[in-house]
Scaffold this active site. Structure first.
Site, mmCIF file in Angstrom:
data_model
loop_
_atom_site.group_PDB
_atom_site.id
_atom_site.type_symbol
_atom_site.label_atom_id
_atom_site.label_comp_id
_atom_site.label_asym_id
_atom_site.label_seq_id
_atom_site.Cartn_x
_atom_site.Cartn_y
_atom_site.Cartn_z
ATOM 1 N N TYR A 288 49.614 -33.174 105.815
ATOM 2 C CA TYR A 288 49.127 -31.934 106.418
ATOM 3 C C TYR A 288 48.813 -30.937 105.329
ATOM 4 O O TYR A 288 49.627 -30.731 104.422
ATOM 5 C CB TYR A 288 50.183 -31.332 107.358
ATOM 6 C CG TYR A 288 49.722 -31.364 108.782
ATOM 7 C CD1 TYR A 288 48.627 -30.598 109.181
ATOM 8 C CD2 TYR A 288 50.339 -32.173 109.731
ATOM 9 C CE1 TYR A 288 48.168 -30.642 110.483
ATOM 10 C CE2 TYR A 288 49.884 -32.221 111.034
ATOM 11 C CZ TYR A 288 48.795 -31.455 111.411
ATOM 12 O OH TYR A 288 48.341 -31.507 112.688
ATOM 13 N N ASP B 272 20.160 -27.787 108.464
ATOM 14 C CA ASP B 272 21.066 -28.907 108.745
ATOM 15 C C ASP B 272 20.384 -30.148 108.169
ATOM 16 O O ASP B 272 19.518 -30.745 108.801
ATOM 17 C CB ASP B 272 21.290 -29.023 110.257
ATOM 18 C CG ASP B 272 22.167 -30.210 110.617
ATOM 19 O OD1 ASP B 272 22.485 -31.025 109.721
ATOM 20 O OD2 ASP B 272 22.521 -30.339 111.805
ATOM 21 N N THR C 60 26.098 -33.790 107.276
ATOM 22 C CA THR C 60 27.045 -34.886 107.430
ATOM 23 C C THR C 60 27.088 -35.622 106.093
ATOM 24 O O THR C 60 26.169 -35.505 105.279
ATOM 25 C CB THR C 60 26.589 -35.867 108.527
ATOM 26 O OG1 THR C 60 25.240 -36.241 108.265
ATOM 27 C CG2 THR C 60 26.701 -35.243 109.906
HETATM 28 C C1 LIG Z 1 24.300 -36.608 112.784
HETATM 29 C C2 LIG Z 1 23.923 -35.195 112.895
HETATM 30 C C3 LIG Z 1 24.852 -34.208 113.296
HETATM 31 C C4 LIG Z 1 26.218 -34.520 113.877
HETATM 32 O O1 LIG Z 1 27.041 -35.313 113.193
HETATM 33 P P1 LIG Z 1 28.348 -35.981 113.869
HETATM 34 O O2 LIG Z 1 29.187 -36.303 112.686
HETATM 35 O O3 LIG Z 1 27.851 -37.161 114.618
HETATM 36 O O4 LIG Z 1 28.993 -34.970 114.764
HETATM 37 C C5 LIG Z 1 24.448 -32.893 113.270
HETATM 38 N N1 LIG Z 1 23.194 -32.553 112.889
HETATM 39 C C6 LIG Z 1 22.280 -33.475 112.531
HETATM 40 C C7 LIG Z 1 20.911 -33.028 112.119
HETATM 41 C C8 LIG Z 1 22.610 -34.824 112.528
HETATM 42 O O5 LIG Z 1 21.687 -35.718 112.184
#
Ligand SMILES: *Cc1c(COP(=O)(O)O)cnc(C)c1O
Length: 436
Positions: A67, A213, A239
């Site tokens: 933790y 993102d 990710t």
């Molecule tokens: C894969 C993805 C996510 C989410 O990822 P998870 O780990 O599956 O929750 C968010 N934004 C984009 C653009 C993605 O391709």
């Protein structure tokens, strides 16, 4: 149940020292079967990859036991000396890799990293803009079934009907009309280069925070095979398990100190408790790998392979959305073959080619059926496939689709059997974990 200690107490010797095969043969068998599936089939799901043995080892390490709520040097638990070592390394490497000033490496997943941006920087009901799901956006960018769409006010932008590229004029017009507090660029099924400069100009004009993102393309960004969202974007999320080839997780990156407190606080204690320290350790390992010259070669090869696959599919009669790809992925439009994405996914799976059905822009079929499939090259490139192999894969896919086009969803069993044999040959030559 007995409450008498002498009746329930047995020996505690040893059972936790058993290896998995002894302790839990059912799970051990499923893991062995999964390895075999990954070895024997060709992975074309654009969001998947094959993590290194080093990443797997860190993910399966004793940090599972720890933790470490808080951040390095400011923990709510004792015994965090080595947790601090791995998290500090992960942060420093992430900053170096993507060229930014700050990183939070604690988000447990991609969805949680984006939730943290919303929680830290927006109020419920605030307006934000993201790429429409039908044009390749992500659930967390405003889908009505996701928290981002339920608790906030999403306004979407899309691609043009004629060339299937993002319409920056329309993005600007929508932003002027709705004055979003946040604009998100990046998506899951968009195969063209993102114009970060144009997004920056629009965000500046309407006073919005600009979030990229880059989940799908972060491996390409790391390897210099796609322009970097920094310094143009305010915040970048990604990710770590897609083209970046790390463990399943997420990170948040930014440059301006004013975002540090709200973003860190949103991750912990806003959304999460103790970070998954074994996964943080594995992220540090993946960032180190991505900083290597070999990873640059890998990232460029992923793109070269995607171009080879797209060209081969087109030469074999399949239409690629927007006419090609600049990155690791592509959408194949099956409309002219009168084959659904659902039937193609199933037919290709019978031939040991794994992919996912995916809506195409302006798709008239439901998300459960769709008119397309999405294909990607990160996993195949990791196992060693080059343009020659991907051209071959394009031919094999086209054969299976032609069988479906002729015979309906049942497909052509003979073609599928022949393709399976060819897939087996390719896979045998390129093992996923060569020394297993
Ligand atoms: C894969 C993805 C996510 C989410 O990822 P998870 O780990 O599956 O929750 C968010 N934004 C984009 C653009 C993605 O391709």
């Amino acid at each position: 149940m007995s409450t008498n200690p002498s009746e329930v107490a047995g020996s505690m010797d040893g059972f936790w020292h058993d290896d998995l095969a002894t302790a839990d043969p059912e799970i051990a068998a499923a893991i062995a079967n999964e390895l075999k599936r990954q070895q024997d089939k060709i992975e074309l799901i654009a969001s998947e990859n094959i993590a290194s043995k080093a990443v797997l080892e860190a993910t399966g390490s004793v940090f599972t036991n720890k933790y470490a709520e808080g951040y390095p040097g400011k923990r709510y638990y004792g015994g965090c000396d080595y947790a601090d070592v791995v998290e500090t390394l992960a942060i420093e490497r992430a900053k170096q890799l993507f060229g930014c000033n700050f990183a939070d490496v604690q988000p447990n997943s991609g969805s949680q990293m984006n939730q943290a941006v919303f929680l830290g920087l927006l109020q419920p009901g605030d307006t934000f803009m993201g790429l429409d799901l039908n044009s390749g956006g992500h659930l967390t960018h405003g889908s009505p079934v996701n928290m981002s769409g339920k608790w906030f006010n999403p306004v979407s932008y899309g691609v043009r009907q004629d060339d299937e590229r993002i319409d920056m004029e329309a993005v600007a017009a929508t932003a002027r009309e709705h004055k979003p507090k946040l604009i998100i660029c990046g998506g899951t099924a968009y195969s063209r280069v993102w114009d970060f400069e144009a997004f920056r100009a629009i965000a500046d004009e309407v006073g919005a925070i600009l979030l990229c993102d880059m989940s799908h393309i972060s491996g390409l960004v790391a390897g210099g095979a796609h322009p970097s969202p920094f310094p143009l974007c305010d915040i970048v999320t990604t990710t770590t398990h897609k083209s970046l080839r790390g463990p399943r997780s997420g990170v948040i990156l930014w440059n301006d100190e004013k975002f540090t407190k709200p973003l860190n606080m949103a991750v912990f204690p806003g959304l999460q408790g103790g970070p998954l320290m074994h996964v943080v350790a594995a992220k540090a390992v993946a960032f180190k790998e991505a900083l290597s010259p070999e990873f640059k070669t890998y990232a460029h090869r992923v793109v070269e392979n995607a171009r080879a696959l797209a060209a081969s599919l087109e030469e074999n009669g399949l239409r690629i959305v927007s006419g090609g790809t600049d990155n690791h992925s592509m959408l194949v439009d099956l409309t002219a073959k009168d084959v659904t994405g659902k039937a193609a996914e199933a037919g290709l799976d019978r031939a040991w080619l794994t992919c996912n059905k995916n809506g195409i822009p302006f798709d008239t079929r439901s998300p459960f059926v769709t008119s397309g499939v999405r294909l990607g090259t990160p996993a195949g490139t990791t196992r060693g496939f080059g343009p020659t192999e991907f051209r071959k894969i394009g031919e094999l896919i086209a054969k299976v689709v032609d069988g479906l086009s002729k015979n309906g969803p049942e497909g052509d069993a003979q073609i599928e059997e022949h393709v399976r044999a060819e897939v087996s040959d390719l896979c045998a030559n390129y093992p996923v974990y060569p020394h297993e």
